[in-house]
Design a protein around this motif. Sequence first.
Motif, mmCIF file in Angstrom:
data_model
loop_
_atom_site.group_PDB
_atom_site.id
_atom_site.type_symbol
_atom_site.label_atom_id
_atom_site.label_comp_id
_atom_site.label_asym_id
_atom_site.label_seq_id
_atom_site.Cartn_x
_atom_site.Cartn_y
_atom_site.Cartn_z
ATOM 1 N N UNK A 203 0.824 -0.624 -0.064
ATOM 2 C CA UNK A 203 -0.173 0.182 0.078
ATOM 3 C C UNK A 203 0.549 1.503 -0.196
ATOM 4 N N UNK A 204 1.663 1.371 0.128
ATOM 5 C CA UNK A 204 2.880 2.460 0.538
ATOM 6 C C UNK A 204 4.025 2.366 0.457
ATOM 7 N N UNK A 205 5.079 1.375 -1.104
ATOM 8 C CA UNK A 205 6.048 2.047 -1.142
ATOM 9 C C UNK A 205 6.036 2.404 -2.686
ATOM 10 N N UNK A 206 7.081 3.357 -2.345
ATOM 11 C CA UNK A 206 6.830 3.828 -4.106
ATOM 12 C C UNK A 206 8.171 3.423 -4.618
ATOM 13 N N UNK A 207 8.655 2.556 -5.118
ATOM 14 C CA UNK A 207 9.499 1.890 -5.680
ATOM 15 C C UNK A 207 10.247 2.141 -7.324
ATOM 16 N N UNK A 208 11.273 2.472 -7.605
ATOM 17 C CA UNK A 208 11.892 2.918 -8.799
ATOM 18 C C UNK A 208 12.715 1.673 -8.550
ATOM 19 N N UNK B 242 1.493 -6.416 4.908
ATOM 20 C CA UNK B 242 3.249 -6.158 3.872
ATOM 21 C C UNK B 242 2.959 -7.229 2.689
ATOM 22 N N UNK B 243 3.212 -7.058 1.425
ATOM 23 C CA UNK B 243 2.807 -7.219 -0.124
ATOM 24 C C UNK B 243 4.431 -7.501 -0.263
ATOM 25 N N UNK B 244 4.338 -9.301 -0.295
ATOM 26 C CA UNK B 244 5.328 -9.402 -1.730
ATOM 27 C C UNK B 244 5.233 -9.804 -2.554
ATOM 28 N N UNK C 112 0.242 -11.707 0.853
ATOM 29 C CA UNK C 112 0.986 -10.456 2.057
ATOM 30 C C UNK C 112 0.262 -11.079 3.256
ATOM 31 N N UNK C 113 1.178 -10.368 3.794
ATOM 32 C CA UNK C 113 1.042 -10.579 5.765
ATOM 33 C C UNK C 113 0.731 -9.981 6.553
#
Length: 326
Positions: free
Chosen positions: A177-182, A319-321, A283-284
């Motif tokens: 829900x909350x990570x910005x990634x490159x 937490x999403x993997x 998702x944990x």
Amino acid sequence: MMGDKRSRIIKALKDAQKSPVSGEELGLKLGISRTMVWKYIKSLQADGYEIESSPKRGYVLKSVPQLLYPEEIQMGLKTTLLGKEIHYFEEVTSTNSIAKEIAASEEEGTLVIAEVQKGGRGRLGREWISPHGGIWMSVILKPGIPLRHASRLTLVAGLAVANVIRNMDLDARIKWPNDVRINGKKVCGILTEAKAEVDKVDYVVLGIGINVNMDLKDIPESFRAGSTTLKAELGRHIKRVSFLQDFLFELEQQYILFKTQPFSHILNDWLALSDTIGREVKVTTPSRIIEGKAVGVTPDGALVIKKADDTKEEIIAGRCIYARSR
Ligand code: BT5
């Protein structure tokens, strides 16, 4: 008031563009004595402003410190709500903790910013590494929304961060829900905390951490491989003050949309930048692990997962993997 005079001295020296400004001229402009001007200059020098002074000609601003001083951020800031009030610290445990302590008596839009956090927090008790060179800040908002809608602001903030990074020609994506990634590496994390009375929120603290100019070696080895910084991606040092000004403007635009438009507008933009939907995920949550395909996000920001038995489940936090790469 003190801050106001300091800002006006900085502005006058910047406007002079390296030509000298006399103490007398500054004094007249600000309605203070030359001795007071000298005291302000001394305090600016102590804060890292390189100001040359010659008794005959006056003061010349040679360089400004590369720090997130409120005076620097507010000069040229285009927002009307965010950043009117900024609490700045060299070092704190967590800007979110400070923001929560002061939120009740602050106006909406107040920021808490620190150069370093010693106890930066992620979600569910995880830590957030916050050395020199990043942007660690908390925004106090008072949107008057029901508590169940507070998690929408995480999406609002993620979208704003992704947008400003994309404006730098980097392919920033959002992982629910909350990570910005490159390129699959985390450059920003968001921690939204709220206090509510009955169901309406008194305030929301949006904690935003962005890896800007730090070296990757400043991130512990255990999660270095999954992290990146704007400097590492662009191969150059970033001017944090102007980046932050751009970000605050973008966040304010998104926040205005959030308050005035149906949430579907934000959600659609968010979905367009998210790389979570369509993926196999695991998702944990504190109580269990859910596996399946991410098929959507509800209007409250919950992830919809289609499980192996074809049933769907909505998960509001976890937490999403990504189970396998595409
Ligand atoms: C987050 O949590 O991503 C929310 C981070 C919010 C930080 C801001 S900074 C200002 C404000 N004040 C605070 O105290 N916090 C907020 P979560 O999704 O739980 O991710 C935490 C995980 O990200 C950790 O377990 C590490 O794996 C990883 N991590 C920690 N520090 C990192 C960093 N600087 N860069 C990239 N990944 C990091």
